[in-house]
Design a protein around this motif. Sequence first.
Motif, PDB file in Angstrom:
ATOM      1  N   ASN A   1       0.833  -1.204   0.000  1.00 40.06           N
ATOM      2  CA  ASN A   1       0.000   0.000   0.000  1.00 40.06           C
ATOM      3  C   ASN A   1       0.868   1.255   0.000  1.00 40.06           C
ATOM      4  O   ASN A   1       2.092   1.186   0.144  1.00 40.06           O
ATOM      5  N   PHE A   2       0.211   2.405  -0.134  1.00 43.87           N
ATOM      6  CA  PHE A   2       0.958   3.649  -0.327  1.00 43.87           C
ATOM      7  C   PHE A   2       1.806   4.000   0.891  1.00 43.87           C
ATOM      8  O   PHE A   2       2.989   4.340   0.753  1.00 43.87           O
ATOM      9  N   CYS A   3       1.238   3.943   2.075  1.00 38.70           N
ATOM     10  CA  CYS A   3       1.975   4.367   3.271  1.00 38.70           C
ATOM     11  C   CYS A   3       3.196   3.488   3.507  1.00 38.70           C
ATOM     12  O   CYS A   3       4.290   3.986   3.817  1.00 38.70           O
ATOM     13  N   THR A   4       3.027   2.175   3.369  1.00 40.21           N
ATOM     14  CA  THR A   4       4.151   1.262   3.562  1.00 40.21           C
ATOM     15  C   THR A   4       5.229   1.497   2.521  1.00 40.21           C
ATOM     16  O   THR A   4       6.431   1.515   2.833  1.00 40.21           O
ATOM     17  N   SER A   5       4.822   1.689   1.277  1.00 41.26           N
ATOM     18  CA  SER A   5       5.786   1.923   0.197  1.00 41.26           C
ATOM     19  C   SER A   5       6.514   3.240   0.398  1.00 41.26           C
ATOM     20  O   SER A   5       7.733   3.325   0.157  1.00 41.26           O
ATOM     21  N   ALA A   6       5.788   4.285   0.829  1.00 41.83           N
ATOM     22  CA  ALA A   6       6.427   5.579   1.078  1.00 41.83           C
ATOM     23  C   ALA A   6       7.433   5.475   2.216  1.00 41.83           C
ATOM     24  O   ALA A   6       8.537   6.041   2.135  1.00 41.83           O
ATOM     25  N   ARG A   7       7.083   4.728   3.266  1.00 45.50           N
ATOM     26  CA  ARG A   7       8.019   4.537   4.389  1.00 45.50           C
ATOM     27  C   ARG A   7       9.263   3.782   3.939  1.00 45.50           C
ATOM     28  O   ARG A   7      10.397   4.175   4.249  1.00 45.50           O
ATOM     29  N   ASP A   8       9.087   2.679   3.203  1.00 45.23           N
ATOM     30  CA  ASP A   8      10.230   1.882   2.745  1.00 45.23           C
ATOM     31  C   ASP A   8      11.136   2.701   1.824  1.00 45.23           C
ATOM     32  O   ASP A   8      12.370   2.612   1.919  1.00 45.23           O
ATOM     33  N   ALA A   9      10.532   3.464   0.932  1.00 39.86           N
ATOM     34  CA  ALA A   9      11.334   4.292   0.017  1.00 39.86           C
ATOM     35  C   ALA A   9      12.101   5.361   0.787  1.00 39.86           C
ATOM     36  O   ALA A   9      13.287   5.604   0.521  1.00 39.86           O
ATOM     37  N   PHE A  10      11.438   5.982   1.768  1.00 37.19           N
ATOM     38  CA  PHE A  10      12.089   7.030   2.553  1.00 37.19           C
ATOM     39  C   PHE A  10      13.270   6.460   3.343  1.00 37.19           C
ATOM     40  O   PHE A  10      14.367   7.039   3.359  1.00 37.19           O
ATOM     41  N   PHE A  11      13.059   5.318   3.995  1.00 35.94           N
ATOM     42  CA  PHE A  11      14.134   4.708   4.773  1.00 35.94           C
ATOM     43  C   PHE A  11      15.288   4.276   3.879  1.00 35.94           C
ATOM     44  O   PHE A  11      16.465   4.428   4.242  1.00 35.94           O
ATOM     45  N   LEU A  12      14.979   3.723   2.713  1.00 40.29           N
ATOM     46  CA  LEU A  12      16.035   3.304   1.789  1.00 40.29           C
ATOM     47  C   LEU A  12      16.867   4.498   1.341  1.00 40.29           C
ATOM     48  O   LEU A  12      18.104   4.428   1.280  1.00 40.29           O
ATOM     49  N   LEU A  13      16.198   5.614   1.029  1.00 37.96           N
ATOM     50  CA  LEU A  13      16.920   6.812   0.600  1.00 37.96           C
ATOM     51  C   LEU A  13      17.731   7.411   1.742  1.00 37.96           C
ATOM     52  O   LEU A  13      18.851   7.890   1.533  1.00 37.96           O
ATOM     53  N   MET A  14      17.186   7.402   2.951  1.00 38.15           N
ATOM     54  CA  MET A  14      17.907   7.971   4.086  1.00 38.15           C
ATOM     55  C   MET A  14      19.117   7.114   4.464  1.00 38.15           C
ATOM     56  O   MET A  14      20.115   7.636   4.958  1.00 38.15           O
ATOM     57  N   ARG A  15      19.041   5.786   4.239  1.00 33.87           N
ATOM     58  CA  ARG A  15      20.200   4.939   4.496  1.00 33.87           C
ATOM     59  C   ARG A  15      21.318   5.190   3.483  1.00 33.87           C
ATOM     60  O   ARG A  15      22.466   4.805   3.707  1.00 33.87           O
ATOM     61  N   ASN A  16      20.948   5.836   2.362  1.00 31.74           N
ATOM     62  CA  ASN A  16      21.922   6.116   1.307  1.00 31.74           C
ATOM     63  C   ASN A  16      21.852   7.585   0.905  1.00 31.74           C
ATOM     64  O   ASN A  16      21.923   7.922  -0.282  1.00 31.74           O
ATOM     65  N   VAL A  17      21.700   8.466   1.882  1.00 34.18           N
ATOM     66  CA  VAL A  17      21.398   9.859   1.605  1.00 34.18           C
ATOM     67  C   VAL A  17      22.513  10.538   0.807  1.00 34.18           C
ATOM     68  O   VAL A  17      22.240  11.357  -0.082  1.00 34.18           O
ATOM     69  N   VAL A  18      23.778  10.186   1.086  1.00 34.37           N
ATOM     70  CA  VAL A  18      24.883  10.809   0.358  1.00 34.37           C
ATOM     71  C   VAL A  18      24.859  10.398  -1.101  1.00 34.37           C
ATOM     72  O   VAL A  18      25.079  11.206  -2.010  1.00 34.37           O
ATOM     73  N   ARG A  19      24.577   9.125  -1.355  1.00 30.17           N
ATOM     74  CA  ARG A  19      24.499   8.650  -2.728  1.00 30.17           C
ATOM     75  C   ARG A  19      23.356   9.328  -3.476  1.00 30.17           C
ATOM     76  O   ARG A  19      23.468   9.617  -4.672  1.00 30.17           O
ATOM     77  N   VAL A  20      22.271   9.565  -2.775  1.00 29.10           N
ATOM     78  CA  VAL A  20      21.136  10.238  -3.412  1.00 29.10           C
ATOM     79  C   VAL A  20      21.536  11.632  -3.869  1.00 29.10           C
ATOM     80  O   VAL A  20      21.263  12.042  -5.005  1.00 29.10           O
ATOM     81  N   VAL A  21      22.207  12.368  -2.989  1.00 26.30           N
ATOM     82  CA  VAL A  21      22.633  13.730  -3.323  1.00 26.30           C
ATOM     83  C   VAL A  21      23.629  13.712  -4.471  1.00 26.30           C
ATOM     84  O   VAL A  21      23.570  14.533  -5.388  1.00 26.30           O
ATOM     85  N   VAL A  22      24.555  12.745  -4.437  1.00 24.12           N
ATOM     86  CA  VAL A  22      25.609  12.691  -5.436  1.00 24.12           C
ATOM     87  C   VAL A  22      25.062  12.356  -6.810  1.00 24.12           C
ATOM     88  O   VAL A  22      25.410  12.989  -7.810  1.00 24.12           O
ATOM     89  N   LEU A  23      24.196  11.359  -6.894  1.00 27.41           N
ATOM     90  CA  LEU A  23      23.770  10.838  -8.195  1.00 27.41           C
ATOM     91  C   LEU A  23      22.493  11.469  -8.734  1.00 27.41           C
ATOM     92  O   LEU A  23      22.450  11.975  -9.846  1.00 27.41           O
ATOM     93  N   ASP A  24      21.442  11.428  -7.928  1.00 26.03           N
ATOM     94  CA  ASP A  24      20.109  11.758  -8.440  1.00 26.03           C
ATOM     95  C   ASP A  24      20.024  13.198  -8.930  1.00 26.03           C
ATOM     96  O   ASP A  24      19.529  13.467 -10.033  1.00 26.03           O
ATOM     97  N   SER A  25      20.503  14.136  -8.133  1.00 26.62           N
ATOM     98  CA  SER A  25      20.376  15.542  -8.505  1.00 26.62           C
ATOM     99  C   SER A  25      21.218  15.883  -9.727  1.00 26.62           C
ATOM    100  O   SER A  25      20.793  16.670 -10.582  1.00 26.62           O
ATOM    101  N   VAL A  26      22.417  15.291  -9.827  1.00 25.80           N
ATOM    102  CA  VAL A  26      23.281  15.576 -10.971  1.00 25.80           C
ATOM    103  C   VAL A  26      22.653  15.065 -12.262  1.00 25.80           C
ATOM    104  O   VAL A  26      22.661  15.743 -13.290  1.00 25.80           O
ATOM    105  N   THR A  27      22.098  13.862 -12.210  1.00 27.31           N
ATOM    106  CA  THR A  27      21.465  13.288 -13.401  1.00 27.31           C
ATOM    107  C   THR A  27      20.261  14.113 -13.835  1.00 27.31           C
ATOM    108  O   THR A  27      20.067  14.356 -15.034  1.00 27.31           O
ATOM    109  N   ASP A  28      19.456  14.556 -12.876  1.00 26.14           N
ATOM    110  CA  ASP A  28      18.309  15.407 -13.214  1.00 26.14           C
ATOM    111  C   ASP A  28      18.769  16.706 -13.864  1.00 26.14           C
ATOM    112  O   ASP A  28      18.127  17.199 -14.802  1.00 26.14           O
TER     113      ASP A  28
END
Length: 685
Positions: A553-580
């Motif tokens: 469901n939406f809430c569970t998926s949003a929580r899992d996605a948020f936790f996954l991104l926060m566990r890799n927050v530096v990688r998110v900043v490094v890769l995702d924003s540059v590609t966009d």
Amino acid sequence: MELEEKSPKPKYGDSRKFDPDFKGPIHNRGCTDILCCLIFFLALLGYFAVGILAWTQGDPRKLIYPTDSTGQFCGQIGTPLEKKPFLFYFNIMKCASPLVLLEFQCPTTQQSSVLYDQCICITDIRHNRSVPEILKNRMCPAMVIPSKPFTRRCLPALETKGGVVVIGNKTTFVYGDINLNATDLLEASKNSNLVVEARQVAMKIFEDYTESWPWILLGLVIAMLVSLFFIILLRLLAGVMVWVIITMVIAVIGYGILHCYMQYDSLKGQPGANITIKDLGLQTDFSVYLHLQQTWLAFMIILCIVEVVVIITLIFLRKRLIISIALLKEASRAISHMMSSLFYPVLTFALLCLVIAYWAITAVFLSTSNEPVYKVFNTSECEYSRDTCDPKTFNGSNISARCPDAECLFAFYGGETYYHKYLILVQFYNLFLFFWCANFVMALGQVTLAGAFASYYWAFTKPDDIPASPICYSLSRALRYHTGSLAFGSLILSIVQVVRVILEYLEDHLKDAENGFAKFLLSCMKCCFWCLEKCIKFLNRNAYIMIAIYGKNFCTSARDAFFLLMRNVVRVVVLDSVTDFLLFLGKLLIVGIVGICSFFFFTQRIKPMEEAAPSLNYYWVPILTVVLGSYLIAHGFFSVYAMCVDTLFLCFLEDLERNDGSAARPHLMLENKLLHKKLAEALAV
């Protein structure tokens, strides 16, 4: 007795564990967020009911033709008003009300007329004499103001003499207890003319579209071919194309700066070129602004700022570009195995056009569904005082007999049915459902593409393990199981967007207020809700990816996605924003190329095609249309890339947690070695 030490619970949830049976998007899944799905379908049924009700009550002809207080169209052929083409406002001062823009009517009695007919309280312009005033049934006002017809409306004949606003050489008009100033009449006339002048500009724009639409379509086709060409080149030469895009974006913006400077320099010394935009004011002929030095100076400054921002951003991100190029290469491979994904935005665009068209048509019908309301007015005591009445049957009614001095006079525009009383709520419901449906369409596109690209990533043997028709399969799966989750996510976003609209409305009404604290508080709230909307869009996007993969469901998926991104927050900043940012530069380049070509064509600066270019009122109309259309087309193609990159990146982060790169637990992305190396360097910085 010794107590066992318990390891602290991870702050952002547990990492994914290795699962040999996990092969990508879950096939055995059930329906999610069923309650929200039911609410969404009930809301849609209510939306259709609102549309039907609006279409039966409204009349969009009121936007085109002037109507009097009885709802009759002035000058309409085959009616008693055929020879009365002009509309006269009994009290022009009430046209200064903001309700003019909301209801498309001035809240005053309005009567169709001709210059030589009875019941005219205007001046005969051609003979410069007042037309006799006939006060039959008190259907005429008690004052005479020199007027002139303008777009079938009788408006005060305002002039300026010696810097003073006058009407017929007078600055004030006194009729009994009424004292009018010519300047006040000017403001009222401006408001009554606002919609009329906008209609004139719209007609000229419509004429330009009828002359230039084949060339506009050709420009959009060229934009589509250029976008497709860039996508293919990204597939073959991702690394080279990224640097080509960067170089060409800088060059195109630089050319724009040079062109603006040349135009600015060529206007030096020309009469009238040094007038400021503020002194010129609002002009319906927008080409006038292009003859001002200040216009080209403003364009040049804006482009210089954009150029500097792009260059500084690239300097700071130069070490991250290699990582993003590797991710773009993998996205190119994924798209090459499902080329139909490039054309999925066409379906999204068609559905959005349907939603926008339904909302706009319904809004127009709702805005034109108000009716003139007449009330009983009397000087002596009467039991029917202020009751609603019908002026056509009033003289023969019981009210007229029992109250001889009573009259049935115009009161206001609206209505006294439940529909008219709650019309503002119906309009709000129309706006809210528009946001909800539009966000649902966008969410459906995101979860469809995410499901298709996730199936590519988790395929152990590519392309053999990729399901047939992955886009169609992912779309049917989303509609079958996750309509409720998509409706839930889009509902949250819609609520925030509606709040932002309300804040914009309040700010517009408080712009003349003297309460500085209220303005400050409103600005802070606007900023907060803008940030909140951006955060919700980011979380929703990643939640839809998790829904496409795991089917929760939406809430569970949003929580899992948020936790996954926060566990890799530096990688998110490094890769995702540059590609966009790189994808944004690609869209900017396509828009710049097509926009410059359309500018030279429609301004007849291409000598071999000078005669083929159409003659236009505003040459910026087709240029802006082509530029906007090119951006939407480029955004459609590159949005597929952006969704592919985001999906692959999220899958990549899960892959790092599930697998260790060994022969028994290999990573599934082909570029993982390079990504691991560069990520390690990035994390060490």
